[in-house]
Each structure stands twice: as structure tokens, then as C-alpha cells.
Motif scaffolding. Structure first.
Motif, short mmCIF file in Angstrom:
data_model
loop_
_atom_site.label_atom_id
_atom_site.label_comp_id
_atom_site.label_asym_id
_atom_site.label_seq_id
_atom_site.Cartn_x
_atom_site.Cartn_y
_atom_site.Cartn_z
N ALA A 25 0.83 -1.21 0.00
CA ALA A 25 0.00 0.00 0.00
C ALA A 25 0.87 1.26 0.00
O ALA A 25 0.58 2.23 -0.71
N ARG A 26 1.96 1.26 0.78
CA ARG A 26 2.86 2.41 0.82
C ARG A 26 3.55 2.61 -0.53
O ARG A 26 3.67 3.73 -1.03
N MET A 27 4.01 1.50 -1.12
CA MET A 27 4.66 1.57 -2.42
C MET A 27 3.69 2.04 -3.50
O MET A 27 4.06 2.80 -4.41
N LEU A 28 2.44 1.62 -3.38
CA LEU A 28 1.43 2.01 -4.35
C LEU A 28 1.18 3.52 -4.30
O LEU A 28 1.04 4.18 -5.32
N ARG A 29 1.15 4.07 -3.08
CA ARG A 29 0.98 5.52 -2.94
C ARG A 29 2.16 6.27 -3.56
O ARG A 29 1.98 7.29 -4.23
N LYS A 30 3.38 5.76 -3.35
CA LYS A 30 4.55 6.39 -3.96
C LYS A 30 4.46 6.35 -5.48
O LYS A 30 4.82 7.31 -6.17
N SER A 31 3.98 5.22 -6.00
CA SER A 31 3.84 5.10 -7.45
C SER A 31 2.84 6.11 -7.99
O SER A 31 3.05 6.69 -9.07
N MET A 32 1.75 6.31 -7.26
CA MET A 32 0.75 7.28 -7.70
C MET A 32 1.33 8.69 -7.75
O MET A 32 1.02 9.47 -8.65
#
Length: 197
Positions: free
Chosen positions: A93-100
């Protein structure tokens, strides 16, 4: 018995990763471009199917360019093995936010993304991993595609998730695929400030 199950699951995961590599190779031929942002792959292609009205009043019509999001399952699997299912979900979830955040910057700076009208994706995990990211949830209109996506994504969960089989048995009625959607403007409005942090 547990050892045999472990070996069998590892074999299935290896086969799945090989399949994904082949699928990714073919995807390049059905898209304008494929880009990677952290844990996300962004496939730029045209939207097919019915027009969709977004919450901000924008419409995505058949033929419009969209950025189709795919999680890098190789990284997700690595997290699961190294951290366990609960911590892996938080890390993803944290990595996904960074990707966004990275994608929001690219939407304003990359000429190849200038015509992308919205981000889309298909997921079973809309109740957890994408919480708070700003995506809208829409039902899959095509019955055939909905059935295919349900079986495909449930198999993916079973193969890659450490407790996938148990989760399937406990929550099978809730594991219904949904289309994720976020318009270009909604993405920029939500992540422009975060991208600067």
C-alpha cells in the motif's frame, strides 16, 4: 505434507511469474507504451466498451486513451515471502501511494502521457489495498469479462498470496472484481502537493 504443499506453491508461483512475463511481452503490442513507476506498471491504451461517467463529471468514452495500472506481482510476492502477509500488504500500500505520486508527476511532464484521460485497473482487493488512494469503483459491465476477471484474479490471489486459499474460502462472496477509475484531473488535484513532499 506441509513441505509438499510449500514446494507445490513455489512451483505454481514460478509458473505464474513465467506466464506474466509472456503476457507482459504481448501487452507491448496492444498498447502505445508501457512504463514502470515503482510497484506499478502503466500500460497506455485505448478504452474499449461502454462510456463511463466519473464522479467529477468527466466521461471516458470508447477510443479515449487511458493508463491501465498493473501491480508488479514479482515485487508483491517478494514482500510476502520476506515480510509475511500482513506487513506485505502495508508495504504494498505504501509503495502504491509512492507510485501514484510518480505517475502524477509524469502526467504533467511526459509527452507520451499528455493524451491520457484517466487511470484504470481491475482488482479484487478494492476493500483494502487501494483504500485512501482516490480511486472510484465501477462494476464491470461485460458479463463475459466479469466472469473471466473473477476466475483469473481469484487464481492470482490463490497462487501468490501466502494465505490465498484460506482467504478465498472465507471471503469468496466478497472477492468480486471492480474497475478502478481516476480521471487525470482528479489524479493531479490529489497528488500534486504530495509529489512535492
Amino acid at each position: 505434507m506441509d513441505l509438499l504443499k510449500s514446494i507445490s506453491k513455489k512451483s505454481m508461483q514460478s509458473i505464474w511469474m513465467t506466464w506474466e512475463a509472456v503476457f507482459e511481452w504481448f501487452t507491448k503490442f496492444r498498447s502505445a507504451s508501457c512504463k514502470k513507476y515503482g510497484i506499478c506498471k502503466l500500460v497506455v491504451r485505448r478504452h474499449h466498451g461502454k462510456s463511463v461517467e466519473c464522479h467529477d463529471g468527466e466521461w471516458v468514452h470508447s477510443g479515449d486513451w487511458v493508463g491501465e495500472l498493473h501491480l508488479d506481482n514479482r515485487q508483491v510476492l517478494k514482500f510476502s515471502k520476506e515480510l509475511g502477509p500482513d506487513r506485505a500488504a502495508l508495504s504494498t500500500a505504501r509503495m502504491l501511494r509512492k507510485s501514484m505520486k510518480q505517475i502524477s508527476v509524469a502526467m504533467e511532464t511526459d509527452p507520451e502521457l499528455a493524451h491520457v484521460k484517466a487511470l484504470t485497473g481491475i482488482t479484487l482487493l478494492h476493500r483494502g489495498i487501494i483504500h485512501g488512494l482516490g480511486f472510484e469503483l465501477h462494476p464491470l459491465e461485460s458479463k463475459g469479462f466479469r466472469i473471466f476477471s473473477t476466475y483469473y484474479l481469484r487464481l492470482l490471489l490463490r497462487v501468490l498470496h501466502p494465505g490465498g486459499k484460506q482467504r478465498m474460502q472465507q471471503n469468496v462472496q466478497k472477492l468480486v472484481p471492480k474497475m478502478l477509475l481516476m480521471t487525470r484531473q482528479s489524479l493531479l488535484t490529489r497528488y500534486r502537493k504530495e509529489a512535492l513532499v
